[in-house]
Design an enzyme around this catalytic site. Structure first.
Site, PDB file in Angstrom:
ATOM      1  N   LYS A  10      47.232   5.977  58.379  1.00 30.94           N
ATOM      2  CA  LYS A  10      46.624   5.588  57.105  1.00 30.94           C
ATOM      3  C   LYS A  10      46.042   6.784  56.356  1.00 30.94           C
ATOM      4  O   LYS A  10      45.859   7.866  56.928  1.00 30.94           O
ATOM      5  CB  LYS A  10      45.558   4.528  57.374  1.00 30.94           C
ATOM      6  CG  LYS A  10      46.127   3.245  58.012  1.00 30.94           C
ATOM      7  CD  LYS A  10      45.063   2.167  58.107  1.00 30.94           C
ATOM      8  CE  LYS A  10      45.615   0.896  58.711  1.00 30.94           C
ATOM      9  NZ  LYS A  10      44.618  -0.202  58.704  1.00 30.94           N
ATOM     10  N   TYR A  50      50.157  -6.181  52.663  1.00 32.85           N
ATOM     11  CA  TYR A  50      49.038  -6.903  53.290  1.00 32.85           C
ATOM     12  C   TYR A  50      48.835  -8.282  52.655  1.00 32.85           C
ATOM     13  O   TYR A  50      47.723  -8.804  52.667  1.00 32.85           O
ATOM     14  CB  TYR A  50      47.763  -6.075  53.181  1.00 32.85           C
ATOM     15  CG  TYR A  50      47.673  -4.953  54.208  1.00 32.85           C
ATOM     16  CD1 TYR A  50      47.570  -5.239  55.570  1.00 32.85           C
ATOM     17  CD2 TYR A  50      47.662  -3.614  53.826  1.00 32.85           C
ATOM     18  CE1 TYR A  50      47.468  -4.242  56.516  1.00 32.85           C
ATOM     19  CE2 TYR A  50      47.560  -2.598  54.775  1.00 32.85           C
ATOM     20  CZ  TYR A  50      47.463  -2.921  56.117  1.00 32.85           C
ATOM     21  OH  TYR A  50      47.352  -1.929  57.063  1.00 32.85           O
ATOM     22  N   ASN A 113      40.629   2.771  59.419  1.00 33.95           N
ATOM     23  CA  ASN A 113      40.788   2.785  60.869  1.00 33.95           C
ATOM     24  C   ASN A 113      42.028   3.540  61.354  1.00 33.95           C
ATOM     25  O   ASN A 113      42.575   3.237  62.412  1.00 33.95           O
ATOM     26  CB  ASN A 113      40.723   1.364  61.433  1.00 33.95           C
ATOM     27  CG  ASN A 113      41.841   0.471  60.948  1.00 33.95           C
ATOM     28  OD1 ASN A 113      42.625   0.868  60.095  1.00 33.95           O
ATOM     29  ND2 ASN A 113      41.926  -0.732  61.498  1.00 33.95           N
ATOM     30  N   HIS A 116      47.764   1.600  61.681  1.00 32.16           N
ATOM     31  CA  HIS A 116      48.134   0.185  61.729  1.00 32.16           C
ATOM     32  C   HIS A 116      49.145   0.011  62.857  1.00 32.16           C
ATOM     33  O   HIS A 116      49.974   0.888  63.087  1.00 32.16           O
ATOM     34  CB  HIS A 116      48.782  -0.235  60.401  1.00 32.16           C
ATOM     35  CG  HIS A 116      49.441  -1.576  60.473  1.00 32.16           C
ATOM     36  ND1 HIS A 116      48.736  -2.748  60.388  1.00 32.16           N
ATOM     37  CD2 HIS A 116      50.741  -1.925  60.660  1.00 32.16           C
ATOM     38  CE1 HIS A 116      49.574  -3.767  60.509  1.00 32.16           C
ATOM     39  NE2 HIS A 116      50.788  -3.290  60.660  1.00 32.16           N
ATOM     40  N   GLU A 127      57.623  -5.831  58.853  1.00 34.79           N
ATOM     41  CA  GLU A 127      56.964  -4.618  58.354  1.00 34.79           C
ATOM     42  C   GLU A 127      57.921  -3.425  58.337  1.00 34.79           C
ATOM     43  O   GLU A 127      57.915  -2.623  57.397  1.00 34.79           O
ATOM     44  CB  GLU A 127      55.727  -4.335  59.212  1.00 34.79           C
ATOM     45  CG  GLU A 127      54.652  -5.402  58.995  1.00 34.79           C
ATOM     46  CD  GLU A 127      53.483  -5.342  59.954  1.00 34.79           C
ATOM     47  OE1 GLU A 127      52.586  -6.196  59.836  1.00 34.79           O
ATOM     48  OE2 GLU A 127      53.453  -4.446  60.832  1.00 34.79           O
TER      49      GLU A 127
HETATM   50  P1  CMP Z   1      45.313  -3.324  60.121  1.00 29.72           P
HETATM   51  O1  CMP Z   1      45.587  -3.416  61.569  1.00 29.72           O
HETATM   52  O2  CMP Z   1      46.102  -2.379  59.311  1.00 29.72           O
HETATM   53  O3  CMP Z   1      45.443  -4.787  59.484  1.00 29.72           O
HETATM   54  C1  CMP Z   1      44.633  -5.275  58.447  1.00 29.72           C
HETATM   55  C2  CMP Z   1      43.573  -4.316  58.040  1.00 29.72           C
HETATM   56  O4  CMP Z   1      42.503  -4.856  57.295  1.00 29.72           O
HETATM   57  C3  CMP Z   1      42.903  -3.766  59.290  1.00 29.72           C
HETATM   58  O5  CMP Z   1      43.764  -2.914  59.970  1.00 29.72           O
HETATM   59  C4  CMP Z   1      41.661  -3.131  58.723  1.00 29.72           C
HETATM   60  O6  CMP Z   1      41.893  -1.813  58.274  1.00 29.72           O
HETATM   61  C5  CMP Z   1      41.384  -4.020  57.521  1.00 29.72           C
HETATM   62  N1  CMP Z   1      40.226  -4.849  57.813  1.00 29.72           N
HETATM   63  C6  CMP Z   1      40.125  -5.822  58.727  1.00 29.72           C
HETATM   64  N2  CMP Z   1      38.890  -6.360  58.707  1.00 29.72           N
HETATM   65  C7  CMP Z   1      38.195  -5.694  57.749  1.00 29.72           C
HETATM   66  C8  CMP Z   1      36.876  -5.785  57.258  1.00 29.72           C
HETATM   67  N3  CMP Z   1      36.008  -6.672  57.765  1.00 29.72           N
HETATM   68  N4  CMP Z   1      36.514  -4.949  56.286  1.00 29.72           N
HETATM   69  C9  CMP Z   1      37.404  -4.056  55.778  1.00 29.72           C
HETATM   70  N5  CMP Z   1      38.678  -3.941  56.195  1.00 29.72           N
HETATM   71  C10 CMP Z   1      39.066  -4.736  57.190  1.00 29.72           C
END
Ligand code: CMP
Length: 138
Positions: A10, A50, A113, A116, A127
């Protein structure tokens, strides 16, 4: 059981210069790269990727973040790829991620984070198809 999963490194991780270290950890864990591209998503593309989260309160933040800079998208292959990759990256919230996992090492917050990973074989296919044509995967 499928042997492929899909990942994105990311914008937080690419902008901090973690791309090489993350790919190194992925490859050392036994995954091989079947497709890969360095790409910047538009807000519309990030929203489509998403789409399943469109009604969530964090959707706008997620789309802004995922379109804020370049990402690396890849299809990875390994036996039991989806589950093993999710173990390698750790919990969605890096605060809850196990020691040594990619999110524990490289992620700052639940929103930013670092990586993904697909949550099912079905989503890995959807995806991967979002980013790669048949000519771009091996
Ligand atoms: P990912 O695994 O890419 O799938 C969905 C994404 O939404 C997740 O990682 C996080 O980066 C994001 N996400 C999930 N929960 C939250 C939250 N409470 N606040 C902000 N972003 C979130």
């Amino acid at each position: 059981m499928s042997n492929r999963t899909f990942t994105m490194i990311k914008p937080d991780a690419t902008s901090k210069g973690y791309t090489g270290a993350i790919l190194d950890q992925i490859i050392k864990a036994g995954f091989s790269v079947k497709a890969m591209k360095w790409i910047k998503l538009s807000e519309e593309q990030a929203g489509l990727f998403y789409d399943i989260h469109r009604e969530r309160p964090f959707f706008g933040e997620l789309v802004d973040f995922m379109s804020s800079g370049p990402i690396v998208a890849a299809i990875l292959e390994k036996e039991n790829a989806v589950a093993d990759f999710r173990e390698l990256i750790g919990a969605t919230n890096p605060a809850n991620a196990a020691e040594g996992t990619i999110r524990k090492r490289f992620a700052a917050s639940i929103g930013e984070n670092a990586v993904h990973g697909s949550d099912s074989d079905e989503n890995a296919v959807i995806e991967g198809d979002f980013f790669f044509s048949k000519l771009e995967r091996f």
